[in-house]
Design a protein around this motif. Structure first.
Motif, PDB file in Angstrom:
ATOM      1  N   UNK A  29      25.789   9.563  12.685  1.00 13.47           N
ATOM      2  CA  UNK A  29      26.757   9.535  11.585  1.00 13.47           C
ATOM      3  C   UNK A  29      27.997   8.755  11.984  1.00 13.47           C
ATOM      4  N   UNK A  30      28.446   8.909  13.228  1.00  9.58           N
ATOM      5  CA  UNK A  30      29.612   8.173  13.694  1.00  9.58           C
ATOM      6  C   UNK A  30      29.315   6.685  13.780  1.00  9.58           C
ATOM      7  N   UNK A  31      28.140   6.333  14.245  1.00 11.58           N
ATOM      8  CA  UNK A  31      27.837   4.917  14.430  1.00 11.58           C
ATOM      9  C   UNK A  31      27.736   4.171  13.104  1.00 11.58           C
ATOM     10  N   UNK A  32      27.458   4.880  12.024  1.00 15.00           N
ATOM     11  CA  UNK A  32      27.377   4.199  10.727  1.00 15.00           C
ATOM     12  C   UNK A  32      28.753   3.833  10.198  1.00 15.00           C
ATOM     13  N   UNK A  33      29.819   4.387  10.811  1.00 16.17           N
ATOM     14  CA  UNK A  33      31.169   4.083  10.346  1.00 16.17           C
ATOM     15  C   UNK A  33      31.815   2.950  11.145  1.00 16.17           C
ATOM     16  N   UNK A  34      31.087   2.337  12.039  1.00 16.10           N
ATOM     17  CA  UNK A  34      31.633   1.237  12.828  1.00 16.10           C
ATOM     18  C   UNK A  34      31.860   0.030  11.926  1.00 16.10           C
ATOM     19  N   UNK A  35      33.035  -0.536  12.050  1.00 19.71           N
ATOM     20  CA  UNK A  35      33.410  -1.703  11.249  1.00 19.71           C
ATOM     21  C   UNK A  35      32.855  -2.962  11.918  1.00 19.71           C
ATOM     22  N   UNK A  36      31.876  -3.575  11.310  1.00 16.69           N
ATOM     23  CA  UNK A  36      31.275  -4.787  11.868  1.00 16.69           C
ATOM     24  C   UNK A  36      31.882  -6.055  11.282  1.00 16.69           C
ATOM     25  N   UNK A  37      32.856  -5.913  10.404  1.00 23.34           N
ATOM     26  CA  UNK A  37      33.458  -7.088   9.770  1.00 23.34           C
ATOM     27  C   UNK A  37      34.612  -7.662  10.580  1.00 23.34           C
ATOM     28  N   UNK A  38      35.065  -6.914  11.600  1.00 23.20           N
ATOM     29  CA  UNK A  38      36.200  -7.378  12.383  1.00 23.20           C
ATOM     30  C   UNK A  38      37.534  -7.037  11.742  1.00 23.20           C
ATOM     31  N   UNK A  43      45.178  -4.270  10.168  1.00 21.63           N
ATOM     32  CA  UNK A  43      46.371  -3.615   9.672  1.00 21.63           C
ATOM     33  C   UNK A  43      47.374  -3.287  10.765  1.00 21.63           C
ATOM     34  N   UNK A  44      47.098  -3.688  12.017  1.00 18.36           N
ATOM     35  CA  UNK A  44      48.074  -3.436  13.077  1.00 18.36           C
ATOM     36  C   UNK A  44      49.335  -4.213  12.780  1.00 18.36           C
ATOM     37  N   UNK A  45      50.454  -3.517  12.845  1.00 18.14           N
ATOM     38  CA  UNK A  45      51.753  -4.158  12.709  1.00 18.14           C
ATOM     39  C   UNK A  45      52.607  -3.692  13.881  1.00 18.14           C
ATOM     40  N   UNK A  46      53.653  -4.411  14.140  1.00 18.26           N
ATOM     41  CA  UNK A  46      54.579  -3.989  15.174  1.00 18.26           C
ATOM     42  C   UNK A  46      55.994  -4.009  14.625  1.00 18.26           C
ATOM     43  N   UNK A  47      56.836  -3.230  15.262  1.00 22.11           N
ATOM     44  CA  UNK A  47      58.252  -3.193  14.930  1.00 22.11           C
ATOM     45  C   UNK A  47      59.018  -3.459  16.219  1.00 22.11           C
ATOM     46  N   UNK A  48      59.920  -4.451  16.200  1.00 28.04           N
ATOM     47  CA  UNK A  48      60.745  -4.726  17.374  1.00 28.04           C
ATOM     48  C   UNK A  48      61.693  -3.554  17.588  1.00 28.04           C
ATOM     49  N   UNK A  49      61.614  -2.940  18.755  1.00 29.44           N
ATOM     50  CA  UNK A  49      62.496  -1.816  19.086  1.00 29.44           C
ATOM     51  C   UNK A  49      63.765  -2.322  19.764  1.00 29.44           C
ATOM     52  N   UNK A  50      63.600  -3.221  20.743  1.00 28.25           N
ATOM     53  CA  UNK A  50      64.754  -3.814  21.413  1.00 28.25           C
ATOM     54  C   UNK A  50      64.322  -5.014  22.244  1.00 28.25           C
ATOM     55  N   UNK A  51      65.298  -5.801  22.585  1.00 24.96           N
ATOM     56  CA  UNK A  51      65.144  -6.846  23.593  1.00 24.96           C
ATOM     57  C   UNK A  51      66.053  -6.488  24.748  1.00 24.96           C
ATOM     58  N   UNK A 180      63.649 -11.734  29.898  1.00 25.58           N
ATOM     59  CA  UNK A 180      63.865 -11.140  28.581  1.00 25.58           C
ATOM     60  C   UNK A 180      62.608 -10.376  28.205  1.00 25.58           C
ATOM     61  N   UNK A 181      62.758  -9.085  27.997  1.00 20.93           N
ATOM     62  CA  UNK A 181      61.617  -8.231  27.663  1.00 20.93           C
ATOM     63  C   UNK A 181      61.772  -7.762  26.219  1.00 20.93           C
ATOM     64  N   UNK A 182      60.792  -8.082  25.397  1.00 20.65           N
ATOM     65  CA  UNK A 182      60.748  -7.583  24.023  1.00 20.65           C
ATOM     66  C   UNK A 182      59.864  -6.353  23.980  1.00 20.65           C
ATOM     67  N   UNK A 183      60.342  -5.282  23.365  1.00 19.11           N
ATOM     68  CA  UNK A 183      59.593  -4.035  23.281  1.00 19.11           C
ATOM     69  C   UNK A 183      59.267  -3.779  21.805  1.00 19.11           C
ATOM     70  N   UNK A 184      57.969  -3.619  21.505  1.00 21.09           N
ATOM     71  CA  UNK A 184      57.481  -3.470  20.135  1.00 21.09           C
ATOM     72  C   UNK A 184      56.688  -2.179  20.000  1.00 21.09           C
ATOM     73  N   UNK A 185      56.972  -1.427  18.952  1.00 23.02           N
ATOM     74  CA  UNK A 185      56.184  -0.223  18.653  1.00 23.02           C
ATOM     75  C   UNK A 185      55.002  -0.650  17.795  1.00 23.02           C
ATOM     76  N   UNK A 186      53.796  -0.202  18.168  1.00 29.48           N
ATOM     77  CA  UNK A 186      52.600  -0.486  17.383  1.00 29.48           C
ATOM     78  C   UNK A 186      52.570   0.521  16.236  1.00 29.48           C
ATOM     79  N   UNK A 187      52.474   0.007  15.013  1.00 26.93           N
ATOM     80  CA  UNK A 187      52.528   0.862  13.819  1.00 26.93           C
ATOM     81  C   UNK A 187      51.139   1.375  13.472  1.00 26.93           C
TER      82      UNK A 187
END
Length: 187
Positions: A29-38, A43-51, A180-187
């Motif tokens: 049942x779990x294997x049938x939910x695998x996304x094969x489309x890539x 929908x991963x987004x990031x938010x810049x927290x600080x530099x 210079x280090x950019x720190x991003x939160x993964x949304x």
């Protein structure tokens, strides 16, 4: 007694077989939910927290090891600033590096931030630097583990995944070395 043992063995086999069937059904049942489309990560987004402008000291070359060339770069201070947070990079850390036999460099930096309102945040930053044979496929990204006091306004940093960038600026004459280090939160 022997009869009872045989009945118990059969009963145990039935229980184990039933458990195995349920487990296999769950896996199927779990294997049938695998996304094969890539599209799984689209929908991963990031938010810049600080530099952070992180000042660094002179490189200490430990030397050749069985895994590559080891070196240490002291972290001597700096500042950081973002939309929700700002402060100083404390001169209490180091960047332990390994230049692997394949030419890539692994970084393991550990240091402290002190926010403008006095809270300490531990940073562990693991990075990979890759420069291709022609130098045109430079890659430098990191994964950060942030540890903030739970009773502080920065507790939200304890509940997310963070990724980072590292840039190496061209220094002006007389300017102390820094990255210079950019720190991003993964949304």
């Amino acid at each position: 007694m022997v009869k009872l043992m045989n009945v118990m063995k059969r009963y145990l086999k039935i229980i184990i077989l039933g458990w195995m069937l349920c487990t296999v059904q769950n896996l199927v049942a779990q294997s049938t939910t695998i996304d094969t489309t890539g599209d799984l990560f689209k929908d991963f987004r990031t938010e810049l927290m600080w530099e952070a402008n992180v000042k660094i000291g002179n490189t200490i070359v430990v030397g050749e090891s069985k895994r590559g060339i080891r070196r240490i770069i002291p972290i001597t201070g700096g500042t950081f600033s973002g939309s929700k947070i700002k402060g100083d990079v404390l001169p209490l850390g180091e960047d332990w590096q390994l230049v692997r036999p394949d030419g890539d460099t692994e970084l393991y930096a550990r240091y402290l931030l002190k926010t403008h309102d006095g809270h300490l945040i531990q940073v562990i930053n693991r990075a990979l630097i890759h420069t291709g044979a022609k130098g045109n496929d430079f890659y430098c990204k990191s994964v950060l583990d942030l540890e903030a006091p739970v009773d502080s306004p920065y507790d939200y940093l304890n509940h997310a995944v963070f990724m980072g960038t590292i840039r190496f600026p061209v220094l002006q004459p007389g300017e102390d070395p820094y990255v210079i280090i950019g720190v991003y939160r993964v949304m």
